[in-house]
Motif scaffolding. Structure first.
Motif, PDB file in Angstrom:
ATOM      1  N   LYS A   1      72.582  52.702  58.378  1.00 63.12           N
ATOM      2  CA  LYS A   1      72.495  51.267  58.726  1.00 63.12           C
ATOM      3  C   LYS A   1      71.349  50.993  59.704  1.00 63.12           C
ATOM      4  CE  LYS A   1      75.922  50.394  56.114  1.00 63.12           C
ATOM      5  NZ  LYS A   1      75.606  50.151  54.710  1.00 63.12           N
ATOM      6  N   ILE A   2      70.341  51.863  59.702  1.00 58.76           N
ATOM      7  CA  ILE A   2      69.145  51.656  60.512  1.00 58.76           C
ATOM      8  C   ILE A   2      68.013  51.221  59.596  1.00 58.76           C
ATOM      9  CG2 ILE A   2      67.425  52.738  62.018  1.00 58.76           C
ATOM     10  CD1 ILE A   2      69.591  54.739  62.855  1.00 58.76           C
ATOM     11  N   ASN A   3      67.379  50.091  59.913  1.00 58.68           N
ATOM     12  CA  ASN A   3      66.216  49.642  59.159  1.00 58.68           C
ATOM     13  C   ASN A   3      64.973  50.336  59.679  1.00 58.68           C
ATOM     14  OD1 ASN A   3      67.209  47.568  57.312  1.00 58.68           O
ATOM     15  ND2 ASN A   3      67.738  46.429  59.157  1.00 58.68           N
ATOM     16  N   ILE A   4      64.280  51.038  58.802  1.00 62.58           N
ATOM     17  CA  ILE A   4      63.004  51.640  59.170  1.00 62.58           C
ATOM     18  C   ILE A   4      61.914  50.870  58.445  1.00 62.58           C
ATOM     19  CG2 ILE A   4      61.583  53.704  59.051  1.00 62.58           C
ATOM     20  CD1 ILE A   4      63.950  55.385  59.568  1.00 62.58           C
ATOM     21  N   LEU A   5      60.981  50.312  59.206  1.00 60.29           N
ATOM     22  CA  LEU A   5      59.949  49.444  58.663  1.00 60.29           C
ATOM     23  C   LEU A   5      58.577  50.033  58.964  1.00 60.29           C
ATOM     24  CD1 LEU A   5      61.344  46.248  60.413  1.00 60.29           C
ATOM     25  CD2 LEU A   5      62.000  47.037  58.144  1.00 60.29           C
ATOM     26  N   GLN A   6      57.617  49.776  58.088  1.00 57.32           N
ATOM     27  CA  GLN A   6      56.235  50.141  58.363  1.00 57.32           C
ATOM     28  C   GLN A   6      55.512  48.918  58.899  1.00 57.32           C
ATOM     29  OE1 GLN A   6      54.867  52.251  54.663  1.00 57.32           O
ATOM     30  NE2 GLN A   6      54.142  53.721  56.169  1.00 57.32           N
ATOM     31  N   GLU A   7      54.977  49.035  60.102  1.00 57.12           N
ATOM     32  CA  GLU A   7      54.283  47.930  60.740  1.00 57.12           C
ATOM     33  C   GLU A   7      53.061  48.457  61.500  1.00 57.12           C
ATOM     34  OE1 GLU A   7      57.965  44.861  61.668  1.00 57.12           O
ATOM     35  OE2 GLU A   7      57.211  46.125  63.278  1.00 57.12           O
ATOM     36  N   GLU A   8      52.135  47.558  61.767  1.00 59.15           N
ATOM     37  CA  GLU A   8      50.990  47.935  62.590  1.00 59.15           C
ATOM     38  C   GLU A   8      51.480  48.283  63.997  1.00 59.15           C
ATOM     39  OE1 GLU A   8      47.940  48.438  61.811  1.00 59.15           O
ATOM     40  OE2 GLU A   8      47.998  47.696  59.743  1.00 59.15           O
ATOM     41  N   PRO A   9      50.937  49.349  64.595  1.00 61.83           N
ATOM     42  CA  PRO A   9      51.365  49.727  65.947  1.00 61.83           C
ATOM     43  C   PRO A   9      51.080  48.620  66.956  1.00 61.83           C
ATOM     44  CG  PRO A   9      50.106  51.491  64.913  1.00 61.83           C
ATOM     45  CD  PRO A   9      49.971  50.294  64.033  1.00 61.83           C
ATOM     46  N   ASP A  10      51.906  48.548  67.976  1.00 60.52           N
ATOM     47  CA  ASP A  10      51.744  47.578  69.051  1.00 60.52           C
ATOM     48  C   ASP A  10      50.423  47.838  69.789  1.00 60.52           C
ATOM     49  OD1 ASP A  10      52.144  46.826  72.047  1.00 60.52           O
ATOM     50  OD2 ASP A  10      53.700  45.694  70.994  1.00 60.52           O
ATOM     51  N   GLU A  11      49.660  46.767  70.017  1.00 60.09           N
ATOM     52  CA  GLU A  11      48.352  46.907  70.662  1.00 60.09           C
ATOM     53  C   GLU A  11      48.468  47.480  72.073  1.00 60.09           C
ATOM     54  OE1 GLU A  11      45.221  46.614  69.663  1.00 60.09           O
ATOM     55  OE2 GLU A  11      45.911  46.243  67.627  1.00 60.09           O
ATOM     56  N   ASN A  12      49.508  47.082  72.802  1.00 64.26           N
ATOM     57  CA  ASN A  12      49.693  47.606  74.155  1.00 64.26           C
ATOM     58  C   ASN A  12      49.934  49.110  74.135  1.00 64.26           C
ATOM     59  OD1 ASN A  12      49.444  45.103  75.479  1.00 64.26           O
ATOM     60  ND2 ASN A  12      51.555  44.593  75.003  1.00 64.26           N
ATOM     61  N   MET A  13      50.738  49.556  73.148  1.00 62.86           N
ATOM     62  CA  MET A  13      51.004  50.982  73.051  1.00 62.86           C
ATOM     63  C   MET A  13      49.755  51.742  72.607  1.00 62.86           C
ATOM     64  SD  MET A  13      52.920  53.541  73.416  1.00 62.86           S
ATOM     65  CE  MET A  13      54.388  52.661  73.905  1.00 62.86           C
ATOM     66  N   LEU A  14      49.010  51.151  71.675  1.00 66.61           N
ATOM     67  CA  LEU A  14      47.759  51.784  71.249  1.00 66.61           C
ATOM     68  C   LEU A  14      46.805  51.966  72.431  1.00 66.61           C
ATOM     69  CD1 LEU A  14      46.904  50.045  67.840  1.00 66.61           C
ATOM     70  CD2 LEU A  14      47.486  52.440  68.200  1.00 66.61           C
ATOM     71  N   GLY A  15      46.737  50.934  73.263  1.00 70.59           N
ATOM     72  CA  GLY A  15      45.877  51.021  74.433  1.00 70.59           C
ATOM     73  C   GLY A  15      46.327  52.102  75.396  1.00 70.59           C
ATOM     74  N   PHE A  16      47.646  52.275  75.519  1.00 72.45           N
ATOM     75  CA  PHE A  16      48.181  53.267  76.443  1.00 72.45           C
ATOM     76  C   PHE A  16      47.856  54.690  76.002  1.00 72.45           C
ATOM     77  CE2 PHE A  16      51.573  56.081  77.956  1.00 72.45           C
ATOM     78  CZ  PHE A  16      51.509  55.848  79.319  1.00 72.45           C
ATOM     79  N   VAL A  17      47.987  54.976  74.697  1.00 70.51           N
ATOM     80  CA  VAL A  17      47.797  56.353  74.219  1.00 70.51           C
ATOM     81  C   VAL A  17      46.357  56.646  73.805  1.00 70.51           C
ATOM     82  CG1 VAL A  17      50.182  56.457  73.412  1.00 70.51           C
ATOM     83  CG2 VAL A  17      48.387  55.812  71.805  1.00 70.51           C
ATOM     84  N   ARG A  18      45.508  55.613  73.837  1.00 74.35           N
ATOM     85  CA  ARG A  18      44.139  55.784  73.340  1.00 74.35           C
ATOM     86  C   ARG A  18      43.366  56.860  74.100  1.00 74.35           C
ATOM     87  NH1 ARG A  18      42.592  50.494  72.918  1.00 74.35           N
ATOM     88  NH2 ARG A  18      43.274  50.504  70.746  1.00 74.35           N
ATOM     89  N   TYR A  19      43.658  56.994  75.386  1.00 80.06           N
ATOM     90  CA  TYR A  19      42.854  57.895  76.218  1.00 80.06           C
ATOM     91  C   TYR A  19      43.571  59.183  76.576  1.00 80.06           C
ATOM     92  CZ  TYR A  19      40.276  53.535  76.677  1.00 80.06           C
ATOM     93  OH  TYR A  19      39.591  52.390  76.406  1.00 80.06           O
ATOM     94  N   ILE A  20      44.696  59.459  75.927  1.00 80.14           N
ATOM     95  CA  ILE A  20      45.458  60.641  76.325  1.00 80.14           C
ATOM     96  C   ILE A  20      44.687  61.933  76.053  1.00 80.14           C
ATOM     97  CG2 ILE A  20      46.733  60.891  74.146  1.00 80.14           C
ATOM     98  CD1 ILE A  20      49.183  61.653  75.915  1.00 80.14           C
ATOM     99  N   ASP A  21      43.914  61.980  74.947  1.00 81.90           N
ATOM    100  CA  ASP A  21      43.160  63.192  74.655  1.00 81.90           C
ATOM    101  C   ASP A  21      42.060  63.414  75.700  1.00 81.90           C
ATOM    102  OD1 ASP A  21      41.988  60.899  73.731  1.00 81.90           O
ATOM    103  OD2 ASP A  21      41.329  61.731  71.822  1.00 81.90           O
TER     104      ASP A  21
END
Length: 278
Positions: free
Chosen positions: A223-243
């Motif tokens: 009963k869990i909906n799993i959807l494909q969506e574009e990643p959140d921009e805030n989260m993308l910004g957060f992980v962008r520089y981890i490498d």
């Protein structure tokens, strides 16, 4: 009864059709999942109000109670083919149950196998509180580390987080890129860590192995909906520089272990380090 069902669904969707509200607003007000609302809209567009009528399964009431012989047969079948995916095992069981004068639905079959499988029991999410439901997401990022033990290495960072407050719940950092079906234990573990049952989980489009049939199967069982969506921009910004930050942290070390990088990522993502799991 079907007319009442149609009227009820249309009344819920009416503000959307009149462009007064978005589906996300209706989802928050009614606690009906976004995926379900989208399906109703699609059914209405395809067939009008008839499309909103609850469909009665053609096989409803055709399944008999499992008798003892059939149950023993399922135990034997499971013992022999326990490595098969449960959907494949069900297909195999259906071919043989007729000879035992018994036929069972997939939910019943799943419950029987659940009782037989210690691994499913040990990883059960029944203890998770379902009175708190949240939106979660999984994002995946390629992390190249050119100095890993003097070799160029490509790793994959997969993060499970709360979409509402950006709380980081869990992560995997490894060389092998996992498809959705290989992320099930990671998702289950993340749910248990968070202690709240997800209503929806958004998947990064970079995650492979996603199909409509697989998503339907997941919803049917959990009963869990799993959807494909574009990643959140805030989260993308957060992980962008981890490498880049990993490079700054470890570029002077001649030998670096995967464990050290994982500890750094936990701190980077503000995930509490569990000493017992280190």
């Amino acid at each position: 009864m079907q007319q009442d069902e149609k009227n009820k669904k249309y009344k819920i969707l009416e503000p959307f059709f009149k462009k007064e509200k978005k589906l996300r607003e209706i989802e928050r007000e009614t606690q009906i999942s976004y995926a379900t609302l989208k399906r109703w809209v699609s059914q209405y567009k395809d067939s009008g109000e008839k499309g909103l009528a609850k469909k009665i399964r053609a096989d409803k009431n055709t399944f008999k109670k499992v008798n003892d012989d059939a149950l023993d047969h399922l135990k034997t079948l499971y013992k022999e083919y326990h490595t098969l995916p449960i959907t494949k095992l069900y297909e195999k069981a259906k071919k043989t149950l007729n000879s035992y004068n018994s036929m069972i639905s997939y939910p019943t079959f799943f419950r029987i196998i659940n009782n037989l499988d210690e691994n499913i029991k040990l990883n059960s999410i029944k203890s998770v509180k379902k009175n708190q439901v949240y939106e979660y997401a999984i994002i995946q990022k390629v992390v190249p580390i050119p100095f890993f033990n003097n070799k160029n290495k490509i790793f994959y960072l997969t993060i499970f987080y709360n979409k509402e407050n950006y709380k980081m719940i869990n992560f995997i950092f490894e060389e092998k890129k996992r498809e959705l079906k290989n992320l099930f234990n990671f998702i289950r573990e993340s749910i248990i860590i968070e202690g709240a049952y997800p209503k929806n989980i958004s998947l990064d489009f970079k995650i492979d192995g996603v199909s409509k049939n697989l998503l339907r199967s997941i919803y049917f069982e959990t009963k869990i909906n799993i959807l494909q969506e574009e990643p959140d921009e805030n989260m993308l910004g957060f992980v962008r520089y981890i490498d880049t930050d990993i490079l700054k942290e470890f570029n002077k070390e001649k030998m670096i272990t995967l464990e050290k990088i994982c500890i750094f990522i936990k701190k980077y993502l503000f995930i509490e380090i569990n000493e017992e799991k280190k």
